[in-house]
Design a protein around this motif. Structure first.
Motif, PDB file in Angstrom:
ATOM      1  N   VAL A  68     -49.512   6.418 -41.244  1.00 22.77           N
ATOM      2  CA  VAL A  68     -49.471   5.661 -42.492  1.00 22.77           C
ATOM      3  C   VAL A  68     -48.147   5.941 -43.186  1.00 22.77           C
ATOM      4  N   GLN A  69     -47.620   4.916 -43.832  1.00 26.89           N
ATOM      5  CA  GLN A  69     -46.411   5.054 -44.632  1.00 26.89           C
ATOM      6  C   GLN A  69     -46.742   4.751 -46.078  1.00 26.89           C
ATOM      7  N   LEU A  70     -46.273   5.596 -46.950  1.00 25.46           N
ATOM      8  CA  LEU A  70     -46.427   5.384 -48.384  1.00 25.46           C
ATOM      9  C   LEU A  70     -45.466   4.268 -48.796  1.00 25.46           C
ATOM     10  N   VAL A  71     -46.002   3.245 -49.476  1.00 25.58           N
ATOM     11  CA  VAL A  71     -45.135   2.158 -49.942  1.00 25.58           C
ATOM     12  C   VAL A  71     -45.092   2.055 -51.467  1.00 25.58           C
ATOM     13  N   HIS A  72     -46.057   2.698 -52.145  1.00 19.72           N
ATOM     14  CA  HIS A  72     -46.057   2.715 -53.610  1.00 19.72           C
ATOM     15  C   HIS A  72     -46.907   3.892 -54.065  1.00 19.72           C
ATOM     16  N   THR A  73     -46.437   4.573 -55.090  1.00 16.91           N
ATOM     17  CA  THR A  73     -47.253   5.622 -55.704  1.00 16.91           C
ATOM     18  C   THR A  73     -46.941   5.671 -57.187  1.00 16.91           C
ATOM     19  N   GLU A  74     -47.932   6.108 -57.957  1.00  9.79           N
ATOM     20  CA  GLU A  74     -47.753   6.239 -59.400  1.00  9.79           C
ATOM     21  C   GLU A  74     -48.702   7.303 -59.921  1.00  9.79           C
ATOM     22  N   ALA A  75     -48.361   7.850 -61.070  1.00 15.62           N
ATOM     23  CA  ALA A  75     -49.210   8.869 -61.692  1.00 15.62           C
ATOM     24  C   ALA A  75     -49.122   8.764 -63.201  1.00 15.62           C
ATOM     25  N   ASP A  76     -50.212   9.133 -63.844  1.00  8.17           N
ATOM     26  CA  ASP A  76     -50.270   9.240 -65.300  1.00  8.17           C
ATOM     27  C   ASP A  76     -50.748  10.643 -65.630  1.00  8.17           C
ATOM     28  N   TRP A  77     -50.002  11.324 -66.488  1.00  8.05           N
ATOM     29  CA  TRP A  77     -50.359  12.681 -66.869  1.00  8.05           C
ATOM     30  C   TRP A  77     -51.105  12.670 -68.194  1.00  8.05           C
ATOM     31  N   GLY A 119     -53.746   9.084 -60.454  1.00  9.94           N
ATOM     32  CA  GLY A 119     -52.700   8.404 -59.699  1.00  9.94           C
ATOM     33  C   GLY A 119     -53.286   7.502 -58.647  1.00  9.94           C
ATOM     34  N   ARG A 120     -52.404   6.776 -58.018  1.00  8.20           N
ATOM     35  CA  ARG A 120     -52.819   5.903 -56.926  1.00  8.20           C
ATOM     36  C   ARG A 120     -51.644   5.754 -55.986  1.00  8.20           C
ATOM     37  N   THR A 121     -51.970   5.573 -54.712  1.00 11.43           N
ATOM     38  CA  THR A 121     -50.942   5.407 -53.688  1.00 11.43           C
ATOM     39  C   THR A 121     -51.370   4.308 -52.728  1.00 11.43           C
ATOM     40  N   VAL A 122     -50.418   3.456 -52.374  1.00  7.78           N
ATOM     41  CA  VAL A 122     -50.646   2.407 -51.386  1.00  7.78           C
ATOM     42  C   VAL A 122     -50.005   2.865 -50.083  1.00  7.78           C
ATOM     43  N   TYR A 123     -50.785   2.811 -49.003  1.00  9.62           N
ATOM     44  CA  TYR A 123     -50.324   3.184 -47.671  1.00  9.62           C
ATOM     45  C   TYR A 123     -50.403   1.971 -46.754  1.00  9.62           C
ATOM     46  N   VAL A 124     -49.446   1.846 -45.836  1.00 15.02           N
ATOM     47  CA  VAL A 124     -49.462   0.825 -44.803  1.00 15.02           C
ATOM     48  C   VAL A 124     -49.653   1.528 -43.466  1.00 15.02           C
ATOM     49  N   VAL A 125     -50.540   1.001 -42.632  1.00  8.73           N
ATOM     50  CA  VAL A 125     -50.771   1.537 -41.294  1.00  8.73           C
ATOM     51  C   VAL A 125     -49.649   1.030 -40.390  1.00  8.73           C
ATOM     52  N   VAL A 126     -49.032   1.947 -39.644  1.00  7.52           N
ATOM     53  CA  VAL A 126     -47.937   1.593 -38.735  1.00  7.52           C
ATOM     54  C   VAL A 126     -48.179   2.252 -37.377  1.00  7.52           C
ATOM     55  N   GLY A 127     -47.535   1.704 -36.357  1.00  6.21           N
ATOM     56  CA  GLY A 127     -47.578   2.308 -35.035  1.00  6.21           C
ATOM     57  C   GLY A 127     -46.626   3.483 -34.964  1.00  6.21           C
ATOM     58  N   THR A 128     -47.020   4.545 -34.282  1.00 11.09           N
ATOM     59  CA  THR A 128     -46.140   5.711 -34.149  1.00 11.09           C
ATOM     60  C   THR A 128     -44.974   5.431 -33.207  1.00 11.09           C
ATOM     61  N   ASP A 129     -45.041   4.323 -32.466  1.00 16.20           N
ATOM     62  CA  ASP A 129     -43.973   3.962 -31.538  1.00 16.20           C
ATOM     63  C   ASP A 129     -42.854   3.164 -32.206  1.00 16.20           C
ATOM     64  N   GLY A 130     -42.931   3.006 -33.517  1.00 12.30           N
ATOM     65  CA  GLY A 130     -41.895   2.278 -34.241  1.00 12.30           C
ATOM     66  C   GLY A 130     -42.079   0.773 -34.237  1.00 12.30           C
ATOM     67  N   SER A 131     -43.241   0.305 -33.805  1.00 15.39           N
ATOM     68  CA  SER A 131     -43.487  -1.138 -33.694  1.00 15.39           C
ATOM     69  C   SER A 131     -43.843  -1.805 -35.017  1.00 15.39           C
ATOM     70  N   GLY A 132     -43.969  -1.040 -36.094  1.00 11.93           N
ATOM     71  CA  GLY A 132     -44.230  -1.628 -37.404  1.00 11.93           C
ATOM     72  C   GLY A 132     -45.689  -1.632 -37.794  1.00 11.93           C
ATOM     73  N   LYS A 133     -46.022  -2.534 -38.725  1.00 14.94           N
ATOM     74  CA  LYS A 133     -47.367  -2.609 -39.300  1.00 14.94           C
ATOM     75  C   LYS A 133     -48.423  -2.863 -38.234  1.00 14.94           C
ATOM     76  N   THR A 169     -55.334   1.418 -50.512  1.00 14.29           N
ATOM     77  CA  THR A 169     -54.931   2.125 -51.727  1.00 14.29           C
ATOM     78  C   THR A 169     -55.958   3.199 -52.027  1.00 14.29           C
ATOM     79  N   LEU A 170     -55.472   4.418 -52.253  1.00 13.94           N
ATOM     80  CA  LEU A 170     -56.333   5.519 -52.661  1.00 13.94           C
ATOM     81  C   LEU A 170     -56.048   5.863 -54.116  1.00 13.94           C
ATOM     82  N   SER A 171     -57.101   6.220 -54.852  1.00 17.66           N
ATOM     83  CA  SER A 171     -56.936   6.706 -56.219  1.00 17.66           C
ATOM     84  C   SER A 171     -57.183   8.205 -56.222  1.00 17.66           C
TER      85      SER A 171
END
Length: 148
Positions: free
Chosen positions: A66-75, A115-129, A100-102
């Motif tokens: 998984v690759q993180l594509v967006h994250t945010e936090a509120d303190w 906070g929340r983070t958006v992850y994209v699933v990708v191939g470990t071989d570099g083939s992308g999403k 997206t996980l909270s």
């Protein structure tokens, strides 16, 4: 916990993840420096995947990551030296190739950050999403938040 549109969210299952704090994480103000919260989110994500039945190591063994594509936090309040932190993790959204996980950082019952983070699933071989695999989707669905 509230969603991005301030809708009240209730987790079907929230996975509590204990986080060990270390002396080096504290700044001159005597509180955890803000960047560590993002590290905690990442640690909590990997532990969460194991708790919902698809450990990160299994994801990788299946040729996925998984690759993180967006994250945010509120303190809301600081974490101080010696306090035991727990991060509650829930699934906020599942798409075709992303999820997206909270996160709720708390000390006891007191929420210190969200906070929340958006992850994209990708191939470990570099083939992308890649599509969210069925095993991961099932685990994420077991901790899916619902509007209330």
């Amino acid at each position: 916990m509230t969603g991005p549109d301030n809708t009240k969210l209730v987790a079907a299952v929230t996975v509590p993840v204990p986080i060990a704090t270390s002396y080096f994480q504290y700044d001159q103000q005597g509180v955890v420096f803000n960047m560590w919260y993002f590290g905690w989110f990442d640690d909590a994500m990997t532990q969460f995947l194991g708790e919902v039945g698809y450990p990160y190591t299994a994801l990788n063994a299946d040729g996925l990551d998984v690759q993180l594509v967006h994250t945010e936090a509120d303190w809301r309040d600081a974490v101080r030296y010696g306090e035991q932190v727990v991060v509650d993790v829930a699934t906020e959204r599942i798409g075709s190739t992303s999820f997206t996980l909270s996160f709720t950082v708390r000390v006891g019952d007191e929420v210190r950050s969200t906070g929340r983070t958006v992850y994209v699933v990708v191939g470990t071989d570099g083939s992308g999403k890649r599509p969210v695999p069925p095993k991961l989707r099932a685990g994420l669905e077991s901790a899916l938040t619902t509007d209330r």
